[in-house]
Design an enzyme around this catalytic site. Structure first.
Site, PDB file in Angstrom:
ATOM      1  N   GLU A   1      -4.220   7.253  -5.228  1.00 44.35           N
ATOM      2  CA  GLU A   1      -4.436   6.485  -6.463  1.00 44.35           C
ATOM      3  C   GLU A   1      -5.755   6.915  -7.092  1.00 44.35           C
ATOM      4  O   GLU A   1      -6.718   7.108  -6.359  1.00 44.35           O
ATOM      5  CB  GLU A   1      -4.461   4.984  -6.141  1.00 44.35           C
TER       6      GLU A   1
ATOM      7  N   ARG B   1       0.847  -1.192   0.000  1.00 49.05           N
ATOM      8  CA  ARG B   1       0.000   0.000   0.000  1.00 49.05           C
ATOM      9  C   ARG B   1       0.881   1.240   0.000  1.00 49.05           C
ATOM     10  O   ARG B   1       1.904   1.282   0.706  1.00 49.05           O
ATOM     11  CB  ARG B   1      -0.911   0.029   1.228  1.00 49.05           C
TER      12      ARG B   1
ATOM     13  N   HIS C   1      -1.437   0.019  -9.889  1.00 51.95           N
ATOM     14  CA  HIS C   1      -2.041  -0.911  -8.917  1.00 51.95           C
ATOM     15  C   HIS C   1      -2.623  -2.135  -9.613  1.00 51.95           C
ATOM     16  O   HIS C   1      -3.824  -2.419  -9.563  1.00 51.95           O
ATOM     17  CB  HIS C   1      -3.131  -0.209  -8.081  1.00 51.95           C
TER      18      HIS C   1
END
Ligand code: 8YV
Length: 339
Positions: A282, A253, A301
């Protein structure tokens, strides 16, 4: 884990279900066959109002990538269960869920190998400068044999330090130790009994104190959940401990890393390169210096983003929700909701 087996028969009462991130059609159909389903993705334009409207009567929710905090839960008085299409649960206010007796399910296991592949891709791409050299060819700059200025660094035989040694960390260790002859150091809350739990890694993966791991590893990969303890874990002190010329990988993360400290370590020589699949914000903002940094391989991601794995995640999450709404024990519960 056969996640579609013993899925409950059609219940008497069709319950209200809110889908807050698109599901594959076959899994949406499984839900619609049993319950009253509203699809409303609050991150998409024009769907926020429908999302909030559906919250007021939702008994079950399924989705991911949206922060579910107390303020939202306050407008969902009927909510019994959230089924997250993710293994990570940092988007959920766990104390608020527990206080309201709301169960939280997630999708561990089915994404382990895919996410480990992504992390190893970042190790290879940042060590061998794959993005940079692919652009070198794509932009027509390969006009002579490459020289030292474009050389990369070996991966095989290098010491890999893994922060977090759960399913994904162990899968990365297998790739490194068994596939690339890399000595593996790992740091986790509790040492794993490698000899018994992971015999294939016996003598190849060693539990190591945090600072020592940072000092000894050629490549450090973060593969641990975001929590109060791990938020901002990697700052200037930690990057400063790393070997000059080391490489940092984040497949966990973004908020685990203090991004300014990372940029400083990249710009002032501690780090040779960084491979990042996750970021504090993000999608990555256009003005982020990490987005265009020459030493950074940045991915959007994609940890679990393969057709096979995202479908398997949706199947598990849908089964979790169907089982929970039928009063059965779901296959993958993160928090029962009963304190
Ligand atoms: C998810 C992930 O796809 O499972 C996780 O925790 O990070 C990814 O697999 C992502 O969370 C969805 O946004």
């Amino acid at each position: 884990m056969n996640v579609t087996a013993n899925v409950p028969a059609l219940p008497a009462v069709r319950k209200k279900v809110l889908v807050f991130r698109e599901l594959p059609p076959d899994q949406l159909a499984r839900l619609q066959a049993v319950h009253e389903v509203t699809v409303a993705n609050p991150r998409l334009p024009g769907q926020l109002a429908a999302f909030h409207a559906a919250l007021t009567s939702a008994e079950g929710m399924i989705g991911s990538s949206y922060a579910i905090h107390e303020s939202l839960l306050a407008s969902a008085p009927q909510l019994k269960v959230i089924s997250s299409v993710s293994v990570g649960v940092d988007n959920y206010d766990l104390p608020a869920l527990a206080a309201r007796g709301i169960m939280l399910c997630h999708t561990p296991g089915v994404l382990t190998e895919t996410t480990a592949d992504t992390i190893f891709s970042l190790i290879m791409a940042s060590s061998r400068r794959l993005m940079e050299l692919a652009s070198h060819v794509r932009e027509g700059r390969w006009t002579r044999n490459i020289g030292e200025d474009l050389f990369g660094w070996d991966v095989h035989g290098k010491t890999l330090g893994i922060l977090g040694f759960g399913r994904i960390g162990q899968a990365v260790a297998r790739r490194a130790a068994l596939g690339f002859n890399m000595p593996v150091l790992y740091h986790s809350r509790r040492p794993v009994d490698v000899a018994h739990e992971l015999p294939e890694l016996a003598g190849k993966a060693t539990h190591t104190p945090f600072d020592e791991l940072l000092q000894r590893a050629d490549i450090v990969a973060a593969v641990l959940p975001l929590s109060k303890e791990t938020r901002g874990l990697m700052g200037s002190r930690e990057f400063g401990l790393m070997k000059p010329g080391a490489i940092f990988i984040n497949g966990a993360r973004g908020a685990i890393v203090q991004e300014d400290a990372l940029l400083h370590a990249l710009d002032h020589g501690t780090l040779r390169a960084a491979g990042l699949d996750v970021f504090a914000t993000e999608p990555l903002p256009m003005d982020s210096l990490l987005r265009t940094h020459p030493k950074v391989t940045a991915l959007p991601h994609i940890g679990s983003a393969t057709f096979e794995t995202r479908h398997a995640m949706a199947v598990l999450a849908t089964s979790n929700l169907l089982q929970a709404l039928a009063g059965e024990r779901p296959a993958a519960v993160f928090a029962t909701g009963s304190s």
